[in-house]
Design a protein around this motif. Structure first.
Motif, PDB file in Angstrom:
ATOM      1  N   ARG A 109      -1.855 -21.635  -2.882  1.00  0.00           N
ATOM      2  CA  ARG A 109      -0.701 -21.071  -3.811  1.00  0.00           C
ATOM      3  C   ARG A 109      -0.122 -21.974  -4.713  1.00  0.00           C
ATOM      4  NH1 ARG A 109       3.555 -21.561   0.911  1.00  0.00           N
ATOM      5  NH2 ARG A 109       2.953 -23.822   0.526  1.00  0.00           N
ATOM      6  N   GLN A 110       0.720 -21.599  -5.473  1.00  0.00           N
ATOM      7  CA  GLN A 110       0.983 -21.939  -6.743  1.00  0.00           C
ATOM      8  C   GLN A 110       2.076 -23.114  -6.240  1.00  0.00           C
ATOM      9  OE1 GLN A 110       4.815 -21.900  -7.362  1.00  0.00           O
ATOM     10  NE2 GLN A 110       4.453 -23.154  -9.192  1.00  0.00           N
ATOM     11  N   GLN A 111       2.451 -23.085  -5.108  1.00  0.00           N
ATOM     12  CA  GLN A 111       3.406 -24.253  -4.739  1.00  0.00           C
ATOM     13  C   GLN A 111       2.542 -25.410  -4.379  1.00  0.00           C
ATOM     14  OE1 GLN A 111       3.396 -21.192  -3.456  1.00  0.00           O
ATOM     15  NE2 GLN A 111       5.657 -20.638  -3.528  1.00  0.00           N
ATOM     16  N   THR A 112       1.120 -25.189  -3.814  1.00  0.00           N
ATOM     17  CA  THR A 112       0.373 -26.394  -3.673  1.00  0.00           C
ATOM     18  C   THR A 112      -0.086 -27.159  -4.949  1.00  0.00           C
ATOM     19  OG1 THR A 112      -0.273 -25.173  -1.650  1.00  0.00           O
ATOM     20  CG2 THR A 112      -1.813 -26.856  -2.707  1.00  0.00           C
ATOM     21  N   VAL A 113      -0.399 -26.421  -5.919  1.00  0.00           N
ATOM     22  CA  VAL A 113      -0.733 -27.075  -7.307  1.00  0.00           C
ATOM     23  C   VAL A 113       0.751 -27.807  -7.824  1.00  0.00           C
ATOM     24  CG1 VAL A 113      -1.336 -26.624  -9.696  1.00  0.00           C
ATOM     25  CG2 VAL A 113      -2.253 -25.385  -7.820  1.00  0.00           C
ATOM     26  N   SER A 114       1.815 -27.257  -7.785  1.00  0.00           N
ATOM     27  CA  SER A 114       3.093 -27.851  -8.083  1.00  0.00           C
ATOM     28  C   SER A 114       3.111 -29.277  -7.171  1.00  0.00           C
ATOM     29  CB  SER A 114       4.219 -26.912  -7.768  1.00  0.00           C
ATOM     30  OG  SER A 114       5.454 -27.590  -8.162  1.00  0.00           O
ATOM     31  N   GLN A 115       2.911 -29.029  -5.965  1.00  0.00           N
ATOM     32  CA  GLN A 115       3.041 -30.390  -5.033  1.00  0.00           C
ATOM     33  C   GLN A 115       1.998 -31.605  -5.632  1.00  0.00           C
ATOM     34  OE1 GLN A 115       2.359 -28.886  -1.022  1.00  0.00           O
ATOM     35  NE2 GLN A 115       4.604 -28.347  -0.923  1.00  0.00           N
ATOM     36  N   TYR A 116       0.824 -31.085  -6.234  1.00  0.00           N
ATOM     37  CA  TYR A 116       0.156 -32.097  -6.755  1.00  0.00           C
ATOM     38  C   TYR A 116       0.600 -32.869  -7.925  1.00  0.00           C
ATOM     39  CZ  TYR A 116      -3.537 -29.428  -4.153  1.00  0.00           C
ATOM     40  OH  TYR A 116      -4.319 -28.738  -3.320  1.00  0.00           O
ATOM     41  N   VAL A 117       1.409 -32.189  -8.591  1.00  0.00           N
ATOM     42  CA  VAL A 117       1.987 -32.651  -9.672  1.00  0.00           C
ATOM     43  C   VAL A 117       3.339 -33.575  -9.398  1.00  0.00           C
ATOM     44  CG1 VAL A 117       3.025 -32.178 -11.930  1.00  0.00           C
ATOM     45  CG2 VAL A 117       1.001 -31.075 -11.435  1.00  0.00           C
ATOM     46  N   HIS A 118       4.018 -32.769  -8.781  1.00  0.00           N
ATOM     47  CA  HIS A 118       5.641 -33.203  -8.542  1.00  0.00           C
ATOM     48  C   HIS A 118       5.948 -33.884  -7.123  1.00  0.00           C
ATOM     49  CE1 HIS A 118       6.915 -30.902 -12.159  1.00  0.00           C
ATOM     50  NE2 HIS A 118       6.171 -29.837 -11.278  1.00  0.00           N
ATOM     51  N   ASN A 119       5.189 -33.792  -6.037  1.00  0.00           N
ATOM     52  CA  ASN A 119       5.527 -34.234  -4.782  1.00  0.00           C
ATOM     53  C   ASN A 119       4.605 -35.405  -4.286  1.00  0.00           C
ATOM     54  OD1 ASN A 119       7.628 -32.824  -4.641  1.00  0.00           O
ATOM     55  ND2 ASN A 119       6.705 -31.035  -3.603  1.00  0.00           N
ATOM     56  N   GLY A 120       3.422 -35.694  -5.411  1.00  0.00           N
ATOM     57  CA  GLY A 120       2.419 -36.726  -4.935  1.00  0.00           C
ATOM     58  C   GLY A 120       1.221 -36.218  -3.841  1.00  0.00           C
ATOM     59  N   LYS A 121       1.055 -35.038  -3.729  1.00  0.00           N
ATOM     60  CA  LYS A 121       0.104 -34.511  -2.542  1.00  0.00           C
ATOM     61  C   LYS A 121      -1.011 -34.561  -3.129  1.00  0.00           C
ATOM     62  CE  LYS A 121      -0.991 -30.581   0.195  1.00  0.00           C
ATOM     63  NZ  LYS A 121      -0.520 -29.195   0.431  1.00  0.00           N
ATOM     64  N   MET A 122      -2.142 -34.979  -2.700  1.00  0.00           N
ATOM     65  CA  MET A 122      -3.495 -34.847  -3.101  1.00  0.00           C
ATOM     66  C   MET A 122      -4.186 -33.876  -2.542  1.00  0.00           C
ATOM     67  SD  MET A 122      -3.808 -37.310  -5.271  1.00  0.00           S
ATOM     68  CE  MET A 122      -5.513 -37.537  -5.246  1.00  0.00           C
ATOM     69  N   PRO A 123      -5.061 -33.188  -3.582  1.00  0.00           N
ATOM     70  CA  PRO A 123      -5.800 -32.221  -2.759  1.00  0.00           C
ATOM     71  C   PRO A 123      -7.027 -32.690  -1.956  1.00  0.00           C
ATOM     72  CG  PRO A 123      -6.522 -32.522  -5.145  1.00  0.00           C
ATOM     73  CD  PRO A 123      -5.286 -33.467  -4.804  1.00  0.00           C
ATOM     74  N   ALA A 124      -7.494 -31.889  -1.071  1.00  0.00           N
ATOM     75  CA  ALA A 124      -8.736 -32.168  -0.259  1.00  0.00           C
ATOM     76  C   ALA A 124      -9.660 -32.066  -1.159  1.00  0.00           C
ATOM     77  CB  ALA A 124      -8.644 -30.967   0.615  1.00  0.00           C
ATOM     78  N   LEU A 125     -11.013 -32.732  -0.706  1.00  0.00           N
ATOM     79  CA  LEU A 125     -11.973 -32.888  -1.680  1.00  0.00           C
ATOM     80  C   LEU A 125     -12.517 -31.645  -2.124  1.00  0.00           C
ATOM     81  CD1 LEU A 125     -13.844 -35.909   0.144  1.00  0.00           C
ATOM     82  CD2 LEU A 125     -12.565 -35.986  -1.924  1.00  0.00           C
ATOM     83  N   ASP A 126     -12.785 -30.499  -1.269  1.00  0.00           N
ATOM     84  CA  ASP A 126     -13.199 -29.356  -1.752  1.00  0.00           C
ATOM     85  C   ASP A 126     -12.300 -28.714  -2.978  1.00  0.00           C
ATOM     86  OD1 ASP A 126     -11.526 -28.772   0.190  1.00  0.00           O
ATOM     87  OD2 ASP A 126     -12.428 -27.072   0.675  1.00  0.00           O
ATOM     88  N   THR A 127     -11.024 -28.756  -2.920  1.00  0.00           N
ATOM     89  CA  THR A 127      -9.944 -28.343  -3.692  1.00  0.00           C
ATOM     90  C   THR A 127     -10.197 -29.250  -5.057  1.00  0.00           C
ATOM     91  OG1 THR A 127      -8.841 -27.619  -2.016  1.00  0.00           O
ATOM     92  CG2 THR A 127      -7.619 -27.915  -3.912  1.00  0.00           C
ATOM     93  N   LEU A 128     -10.164 -30.603  -4.695  1.00  0.00           N
ATOM     94  CA  LEU A 128     -10.323 -31.343  -6.008  1.00  0.00           C
ATOM     95  C   LEU A 128     -11.712 -30.986  -6.743  1.00  0.00           C
ATOM     96  CD1 LEU A 128      -9.421 -33.730  -7.775  1.00  0.00           C
ATOM     97  CD2 LEU A 128     -10.779 -35.266  -6.200  1.00  0.00           C
ATOM     98  N   ALA A 129     -12.551 -30.698  -6.150  1.00  0.00           N
ATOM     99  CA  ALA A 129     -14.079 -29.985  -6.608  1.00  0.00           C
ATOM    100  C   ALA A 129     -13.619 -28.889  -7.494  1.00  0.00           C
ATOM    101  CB  ALA A 129     -15.175 -30.273  -5.814  1.00  0.00           C
ATOM    102  N   ASN A 130     -12.991 -28.133  -6.701  1.00  0.00           N
ATOM    103  CA  ASN A 130     -12.643 -26.583  -7.544  1.00  0.00           C
ATOM    104  C   ASN A 130     -11.715 -26.763  -8.541  1.00  0.00           C
ATOM    105  OD1 ASN A 130     -14.238 -25.249  -5.724  1.00  0.00           O
ATOM    106  ND2 ASN A 130     -12.802 -24.997  -4.066  1.00  0.00           N
ATOM    107  N   LEU A 131     -10.797 -28.003  -8.651  1.00  0.00           N
ATOM    108  CA  LEU A 131      -9.872 -28.076  -9.696  1.00  0.00           C
ATOM    109  C   LEU A 131     -10.814 -28.622 -10.933  1.00  0.00           C
ATOM    110  CD1 LEU A 131      -6.747 -29.729  -8.085  1.00  0.00           C
ATOM    111  CD2 LEU A 131      -6.690 -27.841  -9.661  1.00  0.00           C
ATOM    112  N   CYS A 132     -11.660 -29.244 -10.680  1.00  0.00           N
ATOM    113  CA  CYS A 132     -12.503 -29.861 -11.518  1.00  0.00           C
ATOM    114  C   CYS A 132     -13.274 -28.630 -12.481  1.00  0.00           C
ATOM    115  CB  CYS A 132     -13.265 -30.947 -11.249  1.00  0.00           C
ATOM    116  SG  CYS A 132     -12.901 -32.596 -10.596  1.00  0.00           S
TER     117      CYS A 132
END
Length: 70
Positions: free
Chosen positions: A32-55
């Protein structure tokens, strides 16, 4: 020593430099868009598979995001 905060800062910078919206990134990586926002604003870290997909979505070298020097 690499910290979670170091990784988070690299991820934030990469998202900002991409010029893409949180919505477009979220759609591409299947969160969700809110999840990406949390990575930037709330210090939430993505799961490893999500981090790989972000890359992939942001055309990033995972070594850079993970602060691994070649």
């Amino acid at each position: 020593m690499v910290t979670i905060e170091d990784i988070r800062e690299k991820l934030i910078d990469a998202i900002k430099r991409s010029g893409r919206t949180y919505t477009s990134i979220a759609k591409e990586i299947g969160v969700r868009q809110q999840t990406v926002s949390q990575y930037v604003h709330n210090g939430k870290m993505p799961a490893l598979d999500t981090l790989a997909n972000l890359c992939i979505a942001l055309d990033l070298d995972a070594n850079d995001i993970l602060c691994i020097e070649k």
